[in-house]
Motif scaffolding. Structure first.
Motif: not given
Length: 287
Positions: A78-80, A82, A87, A92, A122-125, A129, A131
């Motif tokens: 998940n992005g969360h 990281l 984020l 992103s 790449y990563a984003t929320m 969500d 990574s």
């Protein structure tokens, strides 16, 4: 969000409500909700092979339909999850150096290797969500050294009623349920996710399961990534996501858990497993 288990992320990953849940159908889901449960098919064996444990979350070694054995392998979480924290909405990141490590598990859930990243590809929320970490080893090297193949991401939208398993490398636990419906917008605190997957109640995931691959038991392919759930019945708050339909109506399902679809990722990865947000059809948020 099913936050990390330490520090600030502990508050964010362990708060099982946000980013993971259990629940019943709601008015805020899309028209795909009405899809009937599938007729039973011969299921593939779903185990821990190819999943990983992070310091605070779960994840998996994944490949695209177009990936080749000599490509650098990718770990998805998940992005969360990281290590640097959450984020911001609208944020992103692409190709940021990272040396994060992951514990690779075999079918029985035993650690067989430590994998290392070279970067966060790449990563984003935002909207989703996720990574994606690029490793310093190839799929072929992992297969040769440990006999473990990557999990393949499905290139198509999942279907309501599909039997799924959520495989947590962190807890070494597998949850079994079905895709209940698709949520137009899932709101949690200041984050908004699009077309989220709602589970049927038996996938009662907990903190630390964030980033677990959601596997279609009929195909063995990954169709989503586990990320949140409504813990306390709160309305659109951290660890208490709410469903919002096309008309702005809000519905809350305490104890229900959710995932984000992963087929979109396959449309944004080019030759050599390189993230390319300019590819036709790629809709992942850009930096």
């Amino acid at each position: 969000m099913k936050r990390p288990l330490v520090g600030v992320l502990a508050a964010l990953l362990l708060g099982g409500a946000a980013l993971t849940g259990t629940g019943a159908a709601s008015a805020s889901a899309t028209s795909r909700d009405a899809a009937p449960a599938h007729t039973a098919k011969a299921a593939v064996t779903v185990n821990f092979a190819g999943t990983v444990a992070l310091s605070n979350c779960s994840g998996s070694v994944v490949k695209m339909p177009t990936s080749v054995p000599t490509d650098p392998a990718i770990v998805m979480s998940n992005g969360h999850c990281l290590s640097g924290g959450f984020l911001d909405p609208g944020e992103s990141i692409v190709n940021v150096a990272s040396s994060r490590t992951f514990s690779l598990l075999n079918a029985a859930g035993t650690k067989v290797a430590t994998l290392r990243a070279t970067k966060v590809a790449y990563a984003t929320m935002t909207d989703t969500d996720i990574s994606l970490y690029q490793l310093n080893t190839t799929y072929a090297q992992i297969q040769s050294s440990y006999g473990i193949a990557a999990l393949e991401l499905s290139a198509t939208h999942p279907v309501a009623g599909t039997a799924i398993k959520v495989v947590s490398g962190y807890w070494k636990r597998i949850y079994s349920c079905n895709i209940d419906a698709f949520v137009y917008r899932l709101h949690e605190d200041s984050w908004i996710w699009k077309d989220s997957v709602r589970y049927t109640p038996s996938c009662n995931t907990i903190g630390g399961t964030s980033g677990s691959p959601v596997v279609d038991v009929a195909t063995g392919k990954v169709v989503a990534i586990n990320n949140t759930g409504n813990e306390d019945g709160g309305r659109c708050t951290l660890d208490n996501p709410c469903e919002v339909d096309q008309n702005g109506n809000i519905t809350v399902h305490q104890g229900i858990n959710y995932a984000e679809e992963t087929y979109l990722i396959t449309q944004c990865v080019g030759a050599g497993n390189k993230i390319n947000l300019s590819l036709p059809g790629c809709t992942l948020p850009k930096p």
